[in-house]
Design an enzyme around this catalytic site. Structure first.
Site, PDB file in Angstrom:
ATOM      1  N   HIS A  58       0.933  -0.952   0.057  1.00  0.00           N
ATOM      2  CA  HIS A  58      -0.138  -0.217   0.161  1.00  0.00           C
ATOM      3  C   HIS A  58       0.907   1.365  -0.030  1.00  0.00           C
ATOM      4  CE1 HIS A  58      -3.237  -2.585   1.360  1.00  0.00           C
ATOM      5  NE2 HIS A  58      -2.322  -3.365   1.681  1.00  0.00           N
ATOM      6  N   SER A  71      15.841  21.345 -16.076  1.00  0.00           N
ATOM      7  CA  SER A  71      14.823  21.933 -16.299  1.00  0.00           C
ATOM      8  C   SER A  71      15.138  23.348 -17.068  1.00  0.00           C
ATOM      9  CB  SER A  71      13.818  22.497 -15.071  1.00  0.00           C
ATOM     10  OG  SER A  71      13.157  23.737 -15.146  1.00  0.00           O
ATOM     11  N   LYS A  99      16.760  21.327 -10.956  1.00  0.00           N
ATOM     12  CA  LYS A  99      16.317  20.112 -11.235  1.00  0.00           C
ATOM     13  C   LYS A  99      17.210  19.105 -11.941  1.00  0.00           C
ATOM     14  CE  LYS A  99      12.432  19.336 -11.006  1.00  0.00           C
ATOM     15  NZ  LYS A  99      11.176  19.656 -11.776  1.00  0.00           N
ATOM     16  N   GLU A 126      10.214   8.300 -16.803  1.00  0.00           N
ATOM     17  CA  GLU A 126       8.910   8.796 -16.906  1.00  0.00           C
ATOM     18  C   GLU A 126       8.213   8.356 -18.519  1.00  0.00           C
ATOM     19  OE1 GLU A 126       8.374  13.011 -15.577  1.00  0.00           O
ATOM     20  OE2 GLU A 126      10.634  12.527 -15.048  1.00  0.00           O
TER      21      GLU A 126
END
Ligand code: ARG
Length: 459
Positions: A156, A277, A283, A290
């Protein structure tokens, strides 16, 4: 422009009808397979006395010359000839004269296109099997370095029990092993030749389907000509195996993305597998993971797309089937790329062992150890669960973890607790003791690593 099938027509199609109906802009991918299929077909026609030796040799010379040009990217395909099959036939006629028109004796584009796709998927499935094995090799290597690296295991997405990082990595090894089984199994069907099924009903010429199949490296031939030209199960199986593989890679991507976040900091991706970024200078984004997670969607899309195309088709060939190709090509590209990128990303990532260990020390993932401790001393597990649950609650109230709870508290909870309780609470100890089959105990993980290596060696 006169069509190769233009005899019964008084007019030629509108330009946009040609363009809408053409597949050459994507089926040119099959150029090598198409020419190989034709070479085998010509040899078979010669063997069966349908072409003379001289005719067959000239046709094969012409085809071989086209193959060389194809390898050098020198063929100029045209939408006027609709698809790869008619383009190559036209080029052959241009190359060797009207004799080129004899090549299409006893065959149709319907068995031809199916043959091309069988050949294409055979080669790429074998390549994908190699890429999966290479990725598994990377996982084994990483796992070997991290048998005793412990991190929280989750259910979970809540901390559950501590585990070995190698055990976590090997979970993906076994998923990939099943993926290989699925692809390997599908190869049995891919390895079947539709060549010689004709348009749908076979042919009046005395052909030898087994011979052309053998020349192309197929193990068997389709038993039924209608089935041979209209079967796309082998592509569906490929897309289905690929969907399951991508689902595995997507789950792994999700973990990589979580692990390299500031919240987890369990790993750091190598700079070569991350991006920055344009606005935020600090970043470092896990774009590759992804993207793989995102690309999983297009593979599922191709599977559902083809299932939907197939469901309403009467036998045998229907033009709808031309829609089978782009999803297949796209899936091959996506799966091959994803496997290569993933292997590199895992190979080069840095594992932050301290952060992983620290995480296991600052949670209640050792609570099961305590319940097992009491159960081993005779208390029914259900009661032990209750006792430990209450101790966890006490800790939460005090803002501490079980390992900092004073011994009196343990004794108050149950007379079965002795001083050795603190040993049991150590996460390293907790992992070490999980020696059941398939468990995370270090010794078991080492055994699993041996098994995994054997699997790879036997491949
Ligand atoms: N381009 C077609 C396809 O990909 C080849 C087969 C065409 N056959 C036909 N009878 N129109 O399916």
């Amino acid at each position: 422009m006169k069509k190769l099938w233009g005899g019964r027509f008084q007019k030629t199609p509108e330009k946009w009808v040609d363009e809408f109906g053409a597949s050459i802009h994507f089926d040119k991918t099959l150029v090598k397979e198409d020419i190989s299929g034709s070479l085998a077909h010509a040899s078979m026609l010669k063997k069966c006395g349908i072409l003379t030796e001289e005719e067959a040799e000239k046709i094969k010379e012409g085809l071989t010359s086209l193959l060389h040009k194809a390898e050098k990217n020198e063929l100029d395909f045209s939408v006027d000839y609709e698809d790869i099959h008619l383009n190559i036939e036209k080029m052959l006629i241009d190359e060797i004269g009207p004799l080129g028109g004899k090549l299409h004796t006893a065959r149709s584009r319907n068995d031809q296109v199916a043959t091309d796709m069988h050949l294409y998927l055979k080669e790429h499935t074998e390549h994908i099997l190699d890429l999966i094995a290479a990725f598994q090799g990377v996982l084994v290597e990483k796992a070997e370095e991290h048998v005793e690296t412990i991190l929280p295991g989750y259910t979970h997405l809540q901390r559950a029990q501590p585990i070995s990082f190698a055990h976590h990595l090997l979970a993906y090894f076994w998923m990939l092993e099943r993926d290989k089984e699925r692809y390997r199994d599908s190869l049995k069907r891919i390895n079947t030749s539709p060549l010689g099924c004709g348009a749908l009903a076979g042919t009046t010429f005395p052909i030898d389907r087994g011979y052309s199949a053998e020349l192309l490296g197929f193990d068997s031939i389709y038993e039924n000509s209608l089935d041979g030209v209209s079967d796309r199960d082998f592509i569906l199986e490929f897309l289905s195996a690929s969907s399951i593989l991508m689902m595995h890679l997507s789950r792994f991507s999700e973990e990589i993305i979580l692990w390299c976040s500031q919240e987890f900091k369990f790993i750091e991706l190598d700079d070569t597998y991350a991006t920055g970024s344009s606005m935020m200078p600090q970043k470092k984004n896990p774009d590759m993971a992804e993207l793989i997670r995102g690309k999983t969607g297009r593979v599922y899309g191709s599977l559902i797309g083809l299932l939907t195309i197939m469901k309403g088709l009467p036998l045998a060939y229907n033009k709808d089937l031309q829609e089978d190709k782009e999803g297949m090509f796209d899936t091959v590209k996506t799966v091959e790329g994803s496997l290569e990128i993933f292997a590199g990303m895992i190979k080069t990532m840095t594992v932050n062992q301290n952060m992983m260990k620290k995480a296991t020390e600052q949670d209640f993932s050792n609570a099961t150890e305590l319940a097992d401790y009491l159960a081993k001393k005779g208390m029914p597990f259900r009661d032990a669960h209750e006792v430990v649950g209450k101790l966890v609650y006490t800790c939460i109230e005090k803002g501490i973890y079980l390992s900092s709870l004073p011994f009196e508290e343990f004794q108050k909870a149950s007379g079965l607790f002795e001083e050795d309780v603190y040993v049991v609470l150590d996460p390293h100890h907790a992992v070490e003791k999980r020696m059941s089959e398939g468990g995370t105990g270090f010794k078991k993980v080492k055994e699993a690593l041996q098994k995994a290596k054997q699997k790879l060696n036997n491949f």
